[in-house]
Design a protein around this motif. Structure first.
Motif, mmCIF file in Angstrom:
data_model
loop_
_atom_site.group_PDB
_atom_site.id
_atom_site.type_symbol
_atom_site.label_atom_id
_atom_site.label_comp_id
_atom_site.label_asym_id
_atom_site.label_seq_id
_atom_site.Cartn_x
_atom_site.Cartn_y
_atom_site.Cartn_z
ATOM 1 N N MET A 1 32.359 45.273 31.586
ATOM 2 C CA MET A 1 31.363 44.243 31.841
ATOM 3 C C MET A 1 30.355 44.760 32.851
ATOM 4 O O MET A 1 30.707 45.494 33.761
ATOM 5 C CB MET A 1 32.029 42.988 32.428
ATOM 6 C CG MET A 1 32.900 42.221 31.449
ATOM 7 S SD MET A 1 33.601 40.713 32.201
ATOM 8 C CE MET A 1 32.147 39.653 32.237
ATOM 9 N N VAL A 2 29.126 44.373 32.649
ATOM 10 C CA VAL A 2 28.071 44.717 33.610
ATOM 11 C C VAL A 2 27.498 43.409 34.131
ATOM 12 O O VAL A 2 27.083 42.556 33.350
ATOM 13 C CB VAL A 2 26.961 45.546 32.947
ATOM 14 C CG1 VAL A 2 25.885 45.898 33.970
ATOM 15 C CG2 VAL A 2 27.538 46.803 32.329
ATOM 16 N N VAL A 3 27.518 43.248 35.448
ATOM 17 C CA VAL A 3 27.071 41.977 36.027
ATOM 18 C C VAL A 3 26.137 42.234 37.211
ATOM 19 O O VAL A 3 26.117 43.335 37.778
ATOM 20 C CB VAL A 3 28.261 41.109 36.511
ATOM 21 C CG1 VAL A 3 29.172 40.754 35.348
ATOM 22 C CG2 VAL A 3 29.026 41.814 37.610
ATOM 23 N N ALA A 4 25.396 41.206 37.565
ATOM 24 C CA ALA A 4 24.572 41.266 38.769
ATOM 25 C C ALA A 4 25.483 41.114 39.988
ATOM 26 O O ALA A 4 26.570 40.538 39.887
ATOM 27 C CB ALA A 4 23.545 40.137 38.737
ATOM 28 N N PRO A 5 25.055 41.655 41.133
ATOM 29 C CA PRO A 5 25.899 41.564 42.338
ATOM 30 C C PRO A 5 25.860 40.162 42.945
ATOM 31 O O PRO A 5 25.141 39.889 43.896
ATOM 32 C CB PRO A 5 25.282 42.604 43.275
ATOM 33 C CG PRO A 5 23.868 42.717 42.839
ATOM 34 C CD PRO A 5 23.847 42.467 41.366
ATOM 35 N N ALA B 1 34.123 35.133 35.819
ATOM 36 C CA ALA B 1 34.122 35.575 34.415
ATOM 37 C C ALA B 1 34.764 36.950 34.290
ATOM 38 O O ALA B 1 35.483 37.226 33.310
ATOM 39 C CB ALA B 1 32.690 35.601 33.876
ATOM 40 N N ILE B 2 34.525 37.808 35.278
ATOM 41 C CA ILE B 2 35.162 39.129 35.257
ATOM 42 C C ILE B 2 36.677 38.961 35.353
ATOM 43 O O ILE B 2 37.451 39.549 34.594
ATOM 44 C CB ILE B 2 34.647 40.001 36.426
ATOM 45 C CG1 ILE B 2 33.162 40.306 36.242
ATOM 46 C CG2 ILE B 2 35.458 41.294 36.531
ATOM 47 C CD1 ILE B 2 32.533 40.986 37.445
ATOM 48 N N GLY B 3 37.105 38.143 36.318
ATOM 49 C CA GLY B 3 38.533 37.949 36.527
ATOM 50 C C GLY B 3 39.226 37.416 35.287
ATOM 51 O O GLY B 3 40.281 37.924 34.876
ATOM 52 N N GLU B 4 38.615 36.417 34.658
ATOM 53 C CA GLU B 4 39.244 35.813 33.487
ATOM 54 C C GLU B 4 39.269 36.779 32.308
ATOM 55 O O GLU B 4 40.245 36.830 31.548
ATOM 56 C CB GLU B 4 38.531 34.505 33.140
ATOM 57 C CG GLU B 4 38.793 33.430 34.202
ATOM 58 C CD GLU B 4 38.074 32.118 33.931
ATOM 59 O OE1 GLU B 4 37.339 32.045 32.938
ATOM 60 O OE2 GLU B 4 38.255 31.184 34.734
ATOM 61 N N ALA B 5 38.211 37.563 32.163
ATOM 62 C CA ALA B 5 38.173 38.544 31.072
ATOM 63 C C ALA B 5 39.250 39.612 31.276
ATOM 64 O O ALA B 5 39.921 40.031 30.322
ATOM 65 C CB ALA B 5 36.788 39.188 30.996
ATOM 66 N N VAL B 6 39.424 40.045 32.509
ATOM 67 C CA VAL B 6 40.442 41.059 32.806
ATOM 68 C C VAL B 6 41.837 40.511 32.528
ATOM 69 O O VAL B 6 42.689 41.178 31.937
ATOM 70 C CB VAL B 6 40.315 41.528 34.274
ATOM 71 C CG1 VAL B 6 41.534 42.344 34.689
ATOM 72 C CG2 VAL B 6 39.042 42.340 34.472
ATOM 73 N N ARG B 7 42.072 39.268 32.948
ATOM 74 C CA ARG B 7 43.400 38.677 32.709
ATOM 75 C C ARG B 7 43.696 38.573 31.207
ATOM 76 O O ARG B 7 44.789 38.913 30.759
ATOM 77 C CB ARG B 7 43.479 37.290 33.358
ATOM 78 C CG ARG B 7 44.887 36.692 33.313
ATOM 79 C CD ARG B 7 44.930 35.292 33.900
ATOM 80 N NE ARG B 7 44.202 34.352 33.068
ATOM 81 C CZ ARG B 7 43.234 33.556 33.494
ATOM 82 N NH1 ARG B 7 42.863 33.571 34.754
ATOM 83 N NH2 ARG B 7 42.630 32.716 32.666
ATOM 84 N N GLY C 1 20.464 45.316 41.686
ATOM 85 C CA GLY C 1 21.479 46.288 41.299
ATOM 86 C C GLY C 1 22.417 45.708 40.277
ATOM 87 O O GLY C 1 22.199 44.604 39.759
ATOM 88 N N ARG C 2 23.459 46.466 39.968
ATOM 89 C CA ARG C 2 24.427 45.960 39.008
ATOM 90 C C ARG C 2 25.807 46.493 39.352
ATOM 91 O O ARG C 2 25.948 47.487 40.087
ATOM 92 C CB ARG C 2 24.031 46.334 37.585
ATOM 93 C CG ARG C 2 24.132 47.804 37.260
ATOM 94 C CD ARG C 2 23.708 48.048 35.808
ATOM 95 N NE ARG C 2 24.320 49.251 35.273
ATOM 96 C CZ ARG C 2 23.744 50.451 35.297
ATOM 97 N NH1 ARG C 2 22.559 50.600 35.833
ATOM 98 N NH2 ARG C 2 24.372 51.496 34.782
ATOM 99 N N ILE C 3 26.784 45.818 38.851
ATOM 100 C CA ILE C 3 28.173 46.221 39.024
ATOM 101 C C ILE C 3 28.772 46.396 37.631
ATOM 102 O O ILE C 3 28.680 45.491 36.793
ATOM 103 C CB ILE C 3 28.973 45.157 39.807
ATOM 104 C CG1 ILE C 3 28.325 44.895 41.177
ATOM 105 C CG2 ILE C 3 30.426 45.596 39.978
ATOM 106 C CD1 ILE C 3 28.935 43.721 41.932
ATOM 107 N N ASP C 4 29.348 47.561 37.400
ATOM 108 C CA ASP C 4 30.000 47.840 36.107
ATOM 109 C C ASP C 4 31.510 47.810 36.331
ATOM 110 O O ASP C 4 32.017 48.535 37.194
ATOM 111 C CB ASP C 4 29.647 49.228 35.608
ATOM 112 C CG ASP C 4 28.156 49.414 35.373
ATOM 113 O OD1 ASP C 4 27.800 49.746 34.248
ATOM 114 O OD2 ASP C 4 27.378 49.225 36.330
ATOM 115 N N VAL C 5 32.186 47.003 35.572
ATOM 116 C CA VAL C 5 33.646 46.921 35.676
ATOM 117 C C VAL C 5 34.246 47.318 34.334
ATOM 118 O O VAL C 5 33.922 46.719 33.305
ATOM 119 C CB VAL C 5 34.100 45.495 36.052
ATOM 120 C CG1 VAL C 5 35.619 45.436 36.155
ATOM 121 C CG2 VAL C 5 33.450 45.045 37.349
#
Lengths: 137, 114
Positions: A1-5, A12-18, A56-60
């Motif tokens: 996932m790529v998200v704004a900081p 949304a990141i947490g739920e997608a990872v779970r 910027g962006r954060i890639d997880v």
């Protein structure tokens, strides 16, 4: 996932990872722990790297399989001191002295509990945090 | 943050009606519990049975509320699910807070001052 900081992006990141971890066969308890570790890591990037927001962006990226979980978190925030990612010393807790209880600073300890390896470095102009949780860890 | 409040005697029961307590909502939780402490509530049950996820910012808000009580009363946790309990264990806050399976047990313990 790529998200704004932004902290708004973190749930949304947490739920997608779970959900990914569950789909790959991790137990609910393990999947929730990985979610917690990723959320704490991204919170740190937003709060300490970007000071709450900005450009910027954060890639997880997270890979989960029978061997465990490997996550990489890349961001464009200014470089950090690698020492701040070392496992923090355990702090004394005295339930009878409430004023002494810490209200923050738990995040890194949580990350080190969830993941067996926590490695920070630079990849070109970006920060790269690599997190590994072994299935038998 | 949606929180339902009810009282039994001098015990206030605050039920968090959110699935997540995280860095976004932690300040709101801290402020809400704090308003009850500043209003004179000393015996507080924080019912987390609806909460599926809490991060360390949320936990910090709960610790902050306990500290607001000073030497008075107590703030205990009820109904926490496994992901929430896990964070209390990882941070050793399970040694600081009393954790009850149900709100009834928590309320009775506070009412009896045990």
């Amino acid at each position: 996932m790529v998200v704004a900081p932004s902290l708004e992006a973190v749930p949304a990141i947490g739920e997608a990872v779970r959900e990914l971890c569950r789909a790959e066969g991790l137990s609910d308890a393990d999947a929730s722990l990985v979610e917690l570790g990723i959320v704490e890591s991204v919170n740190n990037v937003v709060e300490h790297g970007y000071h709450g927001g900005g450009e910027g962006r954060i890639d997880v990226r997270v890979i989960a399989d029978g061997r465990g979980v490997e996550a990489s978190i890349r961001d464009d925030a200014p470089p950090a001191d690698a020492k701040v990612f070392e496992r923090p010393a355990e702090r004394p807790l005295d339930r009878n002295d409430r004023t002494s209880l810490p209200e923050g600073g738990f995040g890194l300890g949580v990350i080190h509990t969830v993941f067996d390896e926590v490695t920070y470095g630079r990849e070109g102009a970006r920060n790269l945090l690599t997190l590994i949780r072994r299935a038998n860890g | 943050m949606r929180i339902e409040e009810r009282s039994e005697g001098d015990v206030v029961i605050l039920r968090v009606m959110e699935r997540r307590i995280d860095a976004r909502s932690a300040p709101d939780l801290k402020e809400t519990i704090g308003s009850f402490v500043h209003g004179g509530s000393e015996w507080i049950v924080l019912d987390l049975s609806e909460v599926e996820f809490i991060d360390s910012s949320g936990l910090g808000a709960v610790v902050s509320a306990l500290k607001l009580l000073g030497r008075k009363g107590d703030l205990v946790i009820s109904g926490a699910r496994e992901p929430v309990l896990a964070l209390f264990r990882i941070t050793r806050m399970d040694k600081v807070f009393r954790l009850f399976p149900t709100t009834d047990e928590a309320q009775q313990a506070l009412a009896a001052r045990v």
